[in-house]
Structures are given as C-alpha cells and as structure tokens.
Design an enzyme around this catalytic site. Structure first.
Site, mmCIF file in Angstrom:
data_model
loop_
_atom_site.group_PDB
_atom_site.id
_atom_site.type_symbol
_atom_site.label_atom_id
_atom_site.label_comp_id
_atom_site.label_asym_id
_atom_site.label_seq_id
_atom_site.Cartn_x
_atom_site.Cartn_y
_atom_site.Cartn_z
ATOM 1 N N ALA A 61 0.857 -1.193 0.000
ATOM 2 C CA ALA A 61 0.000 0.000 0.000
ATOM 3 C C ALA A 61 0.891 1.241 0.000
ATOM 4 O O ALA A 61 2.022 1.197 0.486
ATOM 5 C CB ALA A 61 -0.880 -0.016 1.245
ATOM 6 N N GLY A 100 0.805 -5.160 0.935
ATOM 7 C CA GLY A 100 -0.297 -5.267 -0.025
ATOM 8 C C GLY A 100 0.159 -5.884 -1.342
ATOM 9 O O GLY A 100 -0.645 -6.490 -2.046
ATOM 10 N N GLU A 103 -0.028 -9.459 -0.764
ATOM 11 C CA GLU A 103 -1.451 -9.819 -0.647
ATOM 12 C C GLU A 103 -2.110 -9.882 -2.027
ATOM 13 O O GLU A 103 -2.937 -10.754 -2.299
ATOM 14 C CB GLU A 103 -2.166 -8.818 0.260
ATOM 15 C CG GLU A 103 -1.700 -8.947 1.713
ATOM 16 C CD GLU A 103 -2.269 -7.858 2.597
ATOM 17 O OE1 GLU A 103 -1.922 -6.679 2.369
ATOM 18 O OE2 GLU A 103 -3.048 -8.178 3.505
ATOM 19 N N GLU A 123 3.828 -5.176 7.438
ATOM 20 C CA GLU A 123 2.889 -4.188 7.996
ATOM 21 C C GLU A 123 3.116 -3.950 9.484
ATOM 22 O O GLU A 123 2.963 -2.838 9.984
ATOM 23 C CB GLU A 123 1.443 -4.646 7.773
ATOM 24 C CG GLU A 123 0.933 -4.463 6.348
ATOM 25 C CD GLU A 123 1.261 -5.625 5.431
ATOM 26 O OE1 GLU A 123 2.160 -6.438 5.761
ATOM 27 O OE2 GLU A 123 0.622 -5.721 4.376
HETATM 28 C C1 3H9 Z 1 0.397 -2.265 3.425
HETATM 29 O O1 3H9 Z 1 0.722 -2.774 2.403
HETATM 30 C C2 3H9 Z 1 -0.952 -2.398 4.039
HETATM 31 C C3 3H9 Z 1 -1.739 -3.478 3.375
HETATM 32 O O2 3H9 Z 1 -1.770 -4.653 4.156
HETATM 33 C C4 3H9 Z 1 -3.121 -3.032 3.013
HETATM 34 C C5 3H9 Z 1 -4.049 -2.747 4.075
HETATM 35 C C6 3H9 Z 1 -5.454 -2.436 3.630
HETATM 36 N N1 3H9 Z 1 4.610 3.464 -0.013
HETATM 37 O O3 3H9 Z 1 13.362 2.189 1.091
HETATM 38 P P1 3H9 Z 1 13.840 2.870 -0.115
HETATM 39 C C7 3H9 Z 1 9.398 4.924 -1.067
HETATM 40 S S1 3H9 Z 1 1.471 -1.286 4.282
HETATM 41 C C8 3H9 Z 1 5.083 4.673 -0.341
HETATM 42 O O4 3H9 Z 1 14.768 4.009 0.031
HETATM 43 P P2 3H9 Z 1 15.062 0.422 -0.971
HETATM 44 C C9 3H9 Z 1 10.350 5.353 0.029
HETATM 45 O O5 3H9 Z 1 9.732 6.247 0.920
HETATM 46 C C10 3H9 Z 1 2.924 -1.230 3.271
HETATM 47 N N2 3H9 Z 1 6.381 4.909 -0.587
HETATM 48 O O6 3H9 Z 1 14.421 1.854 -1.207
HETATM 49 C C11 3H9 Z 1 11.457 5.990 -0.772
HETATM 50 O O7 3H9 Z 1 11.035 7.300 -1.105
HETATM 51 P P3 3H9 Z 1 12.112 8.500 -1.160
HETATM 52 C C12 3H9 Z 1 3.725 -2.461 3.406
HETATM 53 C C13 3H9 Z 1 7.219 3.879 -0.485
HETATM 54 O O8 3H9 Z 1 15.371 -0.096 -2.313
HETATM 55 C C14 3H9 Z 1 11.487 5.161 -2.059
HETATM 56 O O9 3H9 Z 1 10.240 4.486 -2.113
HETATM 57 N N3 3H9 Z 1 4.960 -2.323 2.670
HETATM 58 C C15 3H9 Z 1 6.787 2.601 -0.151
HETATM 59 O O10 3H9 Z 1 16.128 0.507 0.037
HETATM 60 C C16 3H9 Z 1 12.603 4.132 -2.083
HETATM 61 O O11 3H9 Z 1 12.521 3.369 -0.875
HETATM 62 C C17 3H9 Z 1 6.109 -2.000 3.264
HETATM 63 O O12 3H9 Z 1 6.186 -1.845 4.454
HETATM 64 C C18 3H9 Z 1 5.409 2.399 0.089
HETATM 65 N N4 3H9 Z 1 4.900 1.199 0.396
HETATM 66 O O13 3H9 Z 1 13.908 -0.476 -0.324
HETATM 67 C C19 3H9 Z 1 7.300 -1.863 2.373
HETATM 68 N N5 3H9 Z 1 7.864 1.776 -0.115
HETATM 69 O O14 3H9 Z 1 13.057 8.103 -2.260
HETATM 70 C C20 3H9 Z 1 8.004 -0.565 2.649
HETATM 71 C C21 3H9 Z 1 8.925 2.522 -0.438
HETATM 72 O O15 3H9 Z 1 11.262 9.697 -1.453
HETATM 73 N N6 3H9 Z 1 9.128 -0.344 1.787
HETATM 74 N N7 3H9 Z 1 8.549 3.793 -0.656
HETATM 75 O O16 3H9 Z 1 12.758 8.529 0.187
HETATM 76 C C22 3H9 Z 1 10.339 -0.930 1.988
HETATM 77 O O17 3H9 Z 1 10.519 -1.749 2.844
HETATM 78 C C23 3H9 Z 1 11.455 -0.510 1.108
HETATM 79 O O18 3H9 Z 1 11.174 0.777 0.622
HETATM 80 C C24 3H9 Z 1 11.708 -1.446 -0.098
HETATM 81 C C25 3H9 Z 1 12.750 -0.784 -1.056
HETATM 82 C C26 3H9 Z 1 12.254 -2.765 0.413
HETATM 83 C C27 3H9 Z 1 10.439 -1.669 -0.889
#
Ligand code: 3H9
Length: 719
Positions: A61, A100, A103, A123
């Site tokens: 998400a 998500g 999911e 999450e």
């Molecule tokens: C969810 O899914 C809820 C569901 O169950 C539904 C419920 C109804 N959204 O980390 P990085 C941005 S909750 C928005 O530096 P990496 C991040 O802010 C979600 N933005 O890169 C950054 O922006 P900026 C569950 C996101 O390669 C840029 O992308 N998902 C999101 O080191 C690069 O990120 C998570 O918890 C996002 N979901 O790592 C995953 N994800 O450049 C969260 C990233 O402006 N994300 N951004 O600073 C991560 O763990 C890492 O970002 C990921 C990439 C491993 C994906």
C-alpha cells in the site's frame, strides 16, 4: 497507474506503474481494477499476468496515503475480484512483493518469482497488520506457525525460502515476465477451483490453544508495549478458528483499531525519517545532492580494542580491503583471533564464506600509506588521538580521509593536527560496531562536503543508518544522554531506587532501564570522562556543597560506586549485583539500598515518594529539552535526525517514534509546562530549563513535527 497490453496472442499483461516500488496508490488500484475488468471481458484473452514496472513487483500500500482522505477502490474487493476470476491470473514477482503487494500476489492463482526477489508482510513494522486478506490467506497457504512468524516479525524472505514455504509456485533466474507469460499460456482453460487460497481450510495443528498462547507470550515479551504484533496474532487466530469471511471481518476490525493509533503514526514517521536522514545537509548549506562521495576501496582501522575490531569486521564484511593496525603486539594477536571468530560466526549465520582474506594485520602505522580512508579507534583520550592524527597525516597518501570513532571529543581539535583538516570527519560507531545499525557522521567547521558525503556513503555501504551531525561535546546521542543520566541519579538521591527507575523506563519501552544499561556499558567509562573534566573530587565534605560542581547540582553517586570498584556487570557489582563478573542477570543489591540510605542521611536529603510519571517526565523531558537545544544550535538539521539516532543507537522504542516525535505526541505545551514545573523545583539544574526553541514552537501554536524546520530557520535568521 497500470498499463495493459496483450502479449503472445492470448495473455493480458498488466504492469503496475508507480516508481520506485509500484506502491498501490489510489491511481494504481484504479488501474488494476480497470485492466483486470478489461482482461476478463476480452474474449481473446485466456489468461492474465500481473507484474511491476522496472523490476519491482510491488512494495505494498502507498504509505504516503495513510493519514490522508483515502480515495480510490479499496484493496480487499479488488483482490477478491482477481481471485474469483474465471481466467487464470499469474503474479510475476521481481524485486519485491511486500505488504499489499504480496497480498495482491496471494489473490492471484499462481506466483512465479525471480530468484533474487524478496517477499514479506512487513505491515507490523508500520504499526499495522496485513489487512488485505494477508492474515487470512497466508496461514491457509503455508500453515499457522510459518504465517505467524512472517506476520508478527514482518521479516522479508528470499525467493528460495518462499518456494520452500509454499508461498510461490516456481522461481526463475530468467526474465520473470517471459516465464510467467509462458506459464499463463500453459494453464489457460484449466480449472481454478484448487487455486483460490481463500477456499482452503486452514491446516490443522495438534494444539492450537497452546500454539497461540506461546505466540502471544513471545510477542508480549518482544513487543515492549507495541500493539500491532498482538493484533497480528489475534488475526491469524481468526484464520485458524473461523470461516474465511468471518476471519476477514476480524482482520478488518483489528486493522481499524491499529490504523488510527498513535503507534502506527509513530512507526510510519520512523519509516520516512529513516529515509530522510540520507538527504543530509550541513549548517554551511552543503547537501547530499550537491556533494559527491569519493570511492573507498581500501580502508584502515587504527586501534583494535572492542570498537576497532567491530569496525574492521563491518568493513571487511562489506567487501572492503582493510589494514588493521594495533601497535601492541599482544593486543594484535588477540584481536586477530577475535576478528577471525567474529567473521566466521557472521559468515555462518549468513551462509557465506568468511571475508578473512580482506583484512591484513599490522603493528606498524606506516602500513596505511596507500589506503583511501582511515578510521581511528584508539583509546578515548584527546592527547593520544592528537598524536595519532599527526602521525597519520604524515604517512597517508594525499586525499586520504581521516576519520575518528570518538564518541564525543572535539573533531576540530583533531583536524588541526593534520595538514588537510577538510578531510577529517567523525565516524561514531555504536558497540558492538559490526551489529549496531547507527553511525553518527560528525562534521567539524572545516570538514569538506566531500568528506561528509564519503563517510555517509561508506556508512550506507556497510549497512549502517548514517546521520550527519555537527561537532559539539557528545555530538547528538551522547549529548542528550547526559541530562537523562543526571536526572536518574538525582531521582536516587531524592528517594527512588534503581529498580524503580528502570521499571518505569522499561515499561515505557526501552529494552533496558538507565541503570541496567549503565551496568552493561561499564560505570568506569563515564567516571574517567568526569575525572578528566575535573568533576570528581576527593573532598569528603557533606551537605549541599558536596553536590555542586561549577555552580550546578551534581550527583557524585556514580563516582562513589566506582571508588568501591563497582564498575557494573564486568565486576559483578554496580547499580545491581550479579552472580559473578560478566553475568547478565541483574538482582537488586541490599548493599546499594544501605549505601543510598547512608548517603541521603549524610547529605541531609529528605526521602519522598517518587512515582513512574515523575521518573519518565524528568528523565525523558530533560533529554528532549537537550534535543531542542541541539536543533537550536544547528547540530542536527531536523528532528528526524535526532529520532533516528535515538531509535537505532539508544534503543528508543520505535512505536513511540523517537524522542522529538514523542514530544510532539505528548504535546509541546505539556512538555514545556512540566519542564517549567521541574525547573522551578530544581533551579540549580540547567537541563530542566526549557529551551528557547521549545518556547518558540509553543508560542507558534505547536506546529506538527514536519513544520519545525521552518520555525528553526526563522530562529536562526533572528540570531
Ligand atoms: C500495506 O501494504 C498495508 C496493506 O496490508 C493493506 C491494508 C489495507 N509506499 O526504502 P527505499 C518509497 S502497508 C510509499 O529508500 P530500498 C520510500 O519512501 C505497506 N512509498 O528503497 C522511498 O522514497 P524516497 C507495506 C514507499 O530499495 C522510495 O520508495 N509495505 C513505499 O532501500 C525508495 O525506498 C512495506 O512496508 C510504500 N509502500 O527499499 C514496504 N515503499 O526516495 C516498505 C517505499 O522519497 N518499503 N517507498 O525517500 C520498503 O521496505 C522498502 O522501501 C523497499 C525498497 C524494500 C520496498
């Protein structure tokens, strides 16, 4: 957005498009709904593949949408529509399938992952649970114990582990989309009855009650007050005990409570703060995007005590060549053995070959002549460090960056020992240096932006969360720790016990209270620093005078313990007693109780009842107050820098968002009011005197934390 194309004649290919991680924003969700409908309605299309643009399936998400008025189609019915489709839908997973994103993949009928992909339901780390069916589908697919592990920890798994667990059906080293399209062609027209996970019964377990009880106990122990892991267990329990539709209802209910909680806000703030610190700036105005790091292929570590060993391991594990220098022959032999053991154990854990050949050991400082960057980690003594810096400056090749691992000494003074002070920065690691994630990169007035950029880049390369901070006594972390420790001692003088203070802090969420932590780090460390600062006197006077130094209240309690040889765990005695030196189990010590009583009587201190609220307010608000001063002084560029330092270096509970975020949650006016109250009661304690910035923020109507920088900027322009 989602792009739709028809490939290989009969496969509808849906590509999620929202760089960099294809998060499921409103536009992406709408795009998926539209393209899935189209694929299902086109008679030529016999099967569907969903993939993500530019090598990333989906990061879940869109976290940026949380806390806004969310619009667009919700995830749950969207995923349900995919699962109910009569044409096979295949997820082609490259890069990441998280939250998500996973999911969505679990709603597809088949999952094919690239061998380098990572999958997970993180999450819980954002204070949430996988509420798009993740808590209900995953246990049905891989069983309750494995699902509990993934959902309550949020850990990512490799594609190989995902295959072993049964999350994906196939992994490939080739182009994942091509493989998925081929696969989609092969399953077109086949029955999908056995492919809809929501219709699976949850695999039975011999004793669900015992399993969930154990899981609940485990999360209670490790969560330190965080509510999301508990809700995750409850949701998985619903999957195991209720029909799918009722389980989904329970998942929704639990998510509703979490979604609006302060903990979720705090954890999501942490997510963005951790990324924001990479966009560093110096008080001179130099920034991350205008300062280029220089390449570092070979580095040296000077001094192989505990810190030096950990730093050498961290560098070698990241693939750098390291010259490890220790001038004392015996220390060098011991260090080599210890470092070899650390590398071997680390490699075993990660299933790789130990990087033993990356390190060369030398007793001779001349052997660092050809390295690109040096990290000095000798004993914390200014005269010794000055000598080392002078030597290094004479030996190393032009352009070598000279870094110090000091935990608080003046960077500028060290820089002045060298021919090129612009190449000098602090790289303050935290013990154990190969484990702890935090690195404070400290710039002095003469450090160049290149030097900061290089140290920040190196920090990232070795897996640290690096924060750039200015030069002052104790930098950010240790400077804020000083009033916190000081208040804890004053509380003992006024009637509290170490157990009581620690209990309040541990209930707040710290892994260890202040006294248990001091026992672990060793009381002699601070004693040595206080002696060097002229604070420790052998004067045996009693009464108030004996507790005043340099015009301010001072507690000699820590010094008195050290005089008794009570240095903490290593001597088996400190604020607590231990079975033997080195033991970790702290027990209350009747000796200390008597000692405190005698001390209070000798100094005419009247004991009063101190409650948990006072412990928290005095310890935490004085620390936070120092944080405001640090912002005021321009030592940290923003509150996020401080919060990240405290979360990664000082075990501040993440679900409370770091000290500055916590202050914003408590309410700045309330923090100010309590500091004023305590300062009135203790006028000889300057750390309780509310800072100008805190007053200014309150006078400006306590703006939200992301607006503080504007007030700080104004404050600086007025100075
Ligand atoms: C969810 O899914 C809820 C569901 O169950 C539904 C419920 C109804 N959204 O980390 P990085 C941005 S909750 C928005 O530096 P990496 C991040 O802010 C979600 N933005 O890169 C950054 O922006 P900026 C569950 C996101 O390669 C840029 O992308 N998902 C999101 O080191 C690069 O990120 C998570 O918890 C996002 N979901 O790592 C995953 N994800 O450049 C969260 C990233 O402006 N994300 N951004 O600073 C991560 O763990 C890492 O970002 C990921 C990439 C491993 C994906």
């Amino acid at each position: 957005m989602a792009q739709y194309t028809r490939v290989s004649g009969s496969v509808g290919l849906i590509t999620l498009q929202n760089p960099p991680v294809n998060a499921l924003s409103a536009a992406v969700r709408q795009g998926i709904v539209n393209t899935v409908q189209r694929a299902l309605s086109e008679p030529e299309v016999k099967s569907v593949v969903i993939c993500g643009q530019k090598g990333a399936f989906c990061g879940g998400a869109d976290i940026k949408e949380f806390g806004t008025n969310m619009s667009g189609p919700p995830l749950v019915p969207m995923i349900h529509a995919i699962e109910s489709a009569v044409k096979p839908v295949v997820a082609a997973i490259e890069g990441v399938a998280l939250g998500g994103g996973l999911e969505l993949a679990l709603g597809c009928h088949y999952r094919i992952a690239h061998s380098k992909a990572r999958l997970g339901l993180p999450e819980v780390t954002l204070g949430l649970l996988p509420a798009a069916g993740g808590t209900q589908r995953l246990p049905r697919l891989i069983g309750v114990p494995a699902a509990l592990d993934l959902i309550t920890t949020g850990r990512h798994v490799t594609a190989t582990e995902a295959l072993q667990l049964g999350i994906v059906d196939q992994i490939t080293d080739h182009n994942t989309v091509d493989v998925a399209v081929k696969f989609a062609l092969s399953v077109a027209g086949q029955s999908l009855d056995s492919r809809r996970i929501s219709s699976y019964p949850c695999p039975r377990h011999s004793d669900f009650d015992a399993l969930f009880e154990a899981a609940m106990q485990k999360v209670h122990q490790s969560a330190r007050g965080a509510i999301a892991p508990v809700a995750c267990v409850q949701a998985v329990r619903a999957a195991a005990t209720l029909p799918y539709s009722q389980g989904m209802e329970r998942e929704k209910e639990l998510m509703a409570t979490l979604f609006t909680s302060g903990q979720a806000r705090a954890l999501q703030y942490c997510f963005f703060a951790q990324r924001a610190v990479g966009r560093w700036s110096m008080s001179s105005g130099a920034r991350w995007d205008t300062s280029k790091p220089r390449p570092v292929h070979k580095a040296a570590v000077i001094g192989l005590g505990t810190m030096g060993r950990g730093i050498a391991v961290a560098l070698a594990q990241a693939g750098l060549s390291v010259v490890a220098v220790e001038t004392q022959e015996k220390q060098l032999i011991e260090a080599k053995q210890a470092v070899t053991g650390m590398l071997e154990r680390g490699a075993k854990r990660r299933g790789v070959t130990p990087a033993l050949d990356k390190i060369t050991y030398s007793p001779n400082i001349q052997n660092v002549a050809d390295v690109d960057l040096i990290i000095e980690a000798v004993f914390e003594d200014m005269a010794l460090k000055e000598k080392v810096f002078k030597q290094l400056s004479a030996v190393c090749k032009p352009g070598t960056f000279l870094c110090t691992n000091t935990s608080g000494l003046d960077i500028n003074r060290l820089a002045s020992q060298t021919c090129n002070p612009e190449l000098v920065v602090g790289m303050h690691f935290f013990a154990p240096a190969h484990v702890m994630k935090l690195l404070e990169v400290v710039y002095g007035p003469r450090s160049s932006p290149h030097a900061v950029a290089t140290a920040m880049h190196l920090g990232k390369k070795i897996g640290k969360v690096s924060v750039a901070v200015g030069n002052c006594r104790g930098f950010v972390g240790n400077r804020m720790l000083k009033p916190y420790l000081e208040q804890a001692l004053f509380l003992l003088e006024e009637g509290a016990t170490p157990e009581q203070v620690d209990q309040a802090l541990e209930e707040f969420g710290f892994a260890m209270g202040v006294f248990r932590m001091s026992d672990l780090s060793g009381l002699d460390v601070g004693w040595r620093v206080r002696k060097a600062d002229g604070l420790v006197t052998s004067d045996a006077t009693t009464g108030q005078q004996a507790r005043i130094r340099q015009g301010h209240r001072y507690s000699p309690l820590g010094d008195l313990l050290c005089e008794q040889g009570r240095f903490g765990q290593k001597t088996g005695r400190g604020w607590y007693q231990y079975d033997k030196p080195g033991s970790r189990v702290a027990k209350p010590d009747p000796w200390l109780q008597n000692f405190l009583e005698e001390y209070r009587a000798r100094h005419g201190l009247v004991v009063r009842r101190i409650d948990h609220q006072e412990v928290l307010e005095r310890c935490l608000y004085s620390l936070i107050n120092e944080g405001f001063r640090i912002l005021e002084d321009g030592i940290a560029a923003g509150p996020e820098d401080i919060d990240v330092i405290y979360m990664f270096g000082y075990s501040w509970p993440r679900h409370r968002g770091g000290p500055m975020f916590y202050a914003s949650m408590v309410g700045l006016a309330r923090v100010l009011e309590r500091l004023e109250y305590y300062h009135q009661a203790h006028p000889d304690v300057p750390s309780l005197h509310p800072s100008t910035l805190l007053r200014k923020l309150v006078a400006n109507g306590s703006p939200p934390i992301h607006k503080w920088r504007e007030v700080i900027k104004k404050l600086h322009s007025q100075l």
